[in-house]
Design a protein around this motif. Structure first.
Motif, short mmCIF file in Angstrom:
data_model
loop_
_atom_site.label_atom_id
_atom_site.label_comp_id
_atom_site.label_asym_id
_atom_site.label_seq_id
_atom_site.Cartn_x
_atom_site.Cartn_y
_atom_site.Cartn_z
N ILE A 97 -0.69 2.25 97.43
CA ILE A 97 -2.41 2.87 96.91
C ILE A 97 -2.48 4.02 95.97
O ILE A 97 -2.67 4.50 94.88
N GLY A 98 -1.37 4.75 96.05
CA GLY A 98 -1.50 6.65 95.45
C GLY A 98 -0.25 5.89 94.53
O GLY A 98 -0.60 6.69 93.14
N VAL A 99 0.28 4.80 93.95
CA VAL A 99 1.37 4.75 92.93
C VAL A 99 0.55 3.85 91.79
O VAL A 99 0.01 4.76 91.06
N LEU A 100 -0.55 3.43 92.65
CA LEU A 100 -2.21 2.29 91.54
C LEU A 100 -3.02 3.58 91.09
O LEU A 100 -3.29 2.93 90.28
N VAL A 101 -2.63 5.06 92.17
CA VAL A 101 -3.69 5.87 92.00
C VAL A 101 -3.69 6.45 90.42
O VAL A 101 -4.88 7.06 89.67
N ALA A 102 -2.37 7.17 90.42
CA ALA A 102 -1.84 7.84 89.65
C ALA A 102 -1.76 7.24 88.08
O ALA A 102 -1.49 7.23 87.08
N LEU A 103 -1.38 5.51 88.42
CA LEU A 103 -1.97 4.90 86.36
C LEU A 103 -3.39 4.36 86.99
O LEU A 103 -3.57 4.84 84.79
N VAL A 104 -3.96 5.27 87.37
CA VAL A 104 -5.72 5.03 86.68
C VAL A 104 -5.97 5.95 86.57
O VAL A 104 -6.14 6.02 85.37
N ALA A 105 -5.71 7.20 86.84
CA ALA A 105 -5.33 8.67 86.08
C ALA A 105 -4.74 8.55 85.41
O ALA A 105 -5.61 9.34 83.90
N ALA A 106 -3.54 8.18 84.52
CA ALA A 106 -2.79 8.09 83.32
C ALA A 106 -3.47 7.39 81.93
O ALA A 106 -4.34 8.28 81.23
N VAL A 107 -4.33 6.47 82.72
CA VAL A 107 -5.49 5.92 81.86
C VAL A 107 -6.27 6.44 81.67
O VAL A 107 -6.86 6.07 80.39
N THR A 108 -6.86 7.50 82.63
CA THR A 108 -7.97 8.26 82.24
C THR A 108 -8.14 9.04 81.67
O THR A 108 -9.00 9.89 80.97
N ALA A 109 -6.76 9.59 81.86
CA ALA A 109 -6.58 10.59 81.10
C ALA A 109 -5.92 10.16 79.52
O ALA A 109 -6.96 11.41 78.82
N VAL A 110 -6.04 9.32 79.36
CA VAL A 110 -5.44 9.33 77.59
C VAL A 110 -7.15 9.55 76.85
O VAL A 110 -6.61 10.13 75.11
N PRO A 111 -7.69 8.52 76.67
CA PRO A 111 -8.48 8.93 75.97
C PRO A 111 -9.63 10.58 75.81
O PRO A 111 -9.76 10.63 75.05
N SER A 112 -9.56 10.38 77.02
CA SER A 112 -10.42 12.11 77.50
C SER A 112 -9.34 13.29 76.82
O SER A 112 -10.22 13.82 75.76
N PHE A 113 -8.46 13.24 76.89
CA PHE A 113 -7.45 14.10 75.96
C PHE A 113 -7.13 13.85 74.63
O PHE A 113 -7.65 14.81 73.57
N ALA A 114 -7.60 12.61 73.94
CA ALA A 114 -7.32 12.62 72.48
C ALA A 114 -8.04 12.79 71.89
O ALA A 114 -8.56 13.36 70.86
N LEU A 115 -9.95 12.48 72.65
CA LEU A 115 -11.31 13.35 72.65
C LEU A 115 -10.98 15.16 72.26
O LEU A 115 -11.51 15.06 71.08
N LEU A 116 -10.24 15.13 73.31
CA LEU A 116 -10.81 16.99 73.41
C LEU A 116 -9.89 17.33 72.18
O LEU A 116 -9.80 18.30 71.86
N THR A 117 -8.44 17.22 71.82
CA THR A 117 -7.53 16.92 70.47
C THR A 117 -7.98 16.67 69.71
O THR A 117 -6.98 17.00 68.58
N GLY A 118 -8.93 16.24 69.23
CA GLY A 118 -9.00 15.81 67.92
C GLY A 118 -8.01 14.55 67.50
O GLY A 118 -7.69 14.19 65.96
N SER A 119 -7.75 13.77 67.89
CA SER A 119 -6.60 12.81 67.94
C SER A 119 -6.99 11.63 67.95
O SER A 119 -7.87 11.70 68.34
N GLY A 120 -6.31 10.91 66.69
CA GLY A 120 -6.95 9.13 65.81
C GLY A 120 -8.14 9.57 65.27
O GLY A 120 -8.59 11.22 64.99
N ASN A 121 -8.74 9.07 64.51
CA ASN A 121 -9.44 8.51 63.72
C ASN A 121 -11.00 8.91 64.23
O ASN A 121 -11.21 7.54 64.47
N LEU A 122 -11.67 9.91 64.48
CA LEU A 122 -12.62 10.30 65.39
C LEU A 122 -14.08 9.08 63.98
O LEU A 122 -15.04 8.28 64.91
#
Length: 223
Positions: free
Chosen positions: A86-111
């Protein structure tokens, strides 16, 4: 009546459960907030403004929050290596959640391009302005961090960590343990106070009479 036979709850179980619940709440709250506002004009109709909430900008945010809630129930009902999985699966969820959030905060990608696609603007429309709201992304990122910490605690949890509550014990296992305790009490291998009421009932359910005395003589086992 006290139940000394039942393992006490441990803080090591409570902490990841609290973190998982907190992460789910933060992610769910972020999914209801406006992440991006996009203004556009196509030269034929009035200019329009679209507000894209977290459920649109990051469509998996709400389902991932529900996954974390399901993980809470799974942690309460398991122990040992299943909790580590379960811990491994939760870590995957955390990683998937962090990517778009971090991208938006850092201005990555074509907004602007992504906003135009998600707002389903017509091909002739031109984006005149696109702005991102950092607060919802910060909430989602905090949720990802909380989930990741919970995942670390779960993967490092000792195998013998008790479940949070005895009500999740398997009835078959409970009855077998009660029968063993009654047998030890009869043979004086487990000295101490009387057995708990729960143990007595479980022993009766298993077909063992707790009031029946041992057939062995007082001096030892019968030949």
């Amino acid at each position: 009546m006290a139940e000394p036979d039942r393992p006490a709850p441990r803080a090591g179980v409570r902490l990841p459960v609290v973190l998982l619940a907190l992460a789910a709440a933060l992610m769910w709250g972020a999914s209801r907030m406006i992440w991006v506002t996009v203004s556009s004009a196509d030269g034929l109709t009035e200019p329009r403004t679209d507000e894209l909430d977290g459920g649109v900008w990051f469509g998996a945010l709400t389902p991932l929050a529900l996954v974390l809630l399901a993980a809470v129930a799974a942690v309460l009902a398991t122990r040992g290596w299943p909790r580590r999985v379960i811990g491994v699966l939760v870590a995957l969820v955390a990683a998937v959640t962090a990517v778009p959030s971090f991208a938006l905060l850092t201005g990555s990608g074509n907004l602007e391009q992504r906003a135009a696609t998600l707002a389903e603007l017509p091909a002739r429309a031109t984006v005149t302005a696109a702005s991102a709201a950092p607060f919802p992304a910060v909430l989602a990122l905090l949720g990802a961090v909380a989930a990741f910490v919970a995942a670390l605690l779960l993967t490092r949890m000792p195998r013998d960590t008790a479940q949070l509550s005895g009500k999740y014990d398997n009835p078959v296992t409970r009855r077998a343990a009660a029968t063993e305790q009654v047998a030890r009490q009869r043979d004086a291998e487990q000295p101490g106070g009387p057995l708990s009421e729960r143990v007595l009932w479980d022993a009766l359910d298993a077909g063992t009479d707790p009031t029946e005395e041992s057939a062995d003589p007082p001096g030892g086992k019968a030949p």
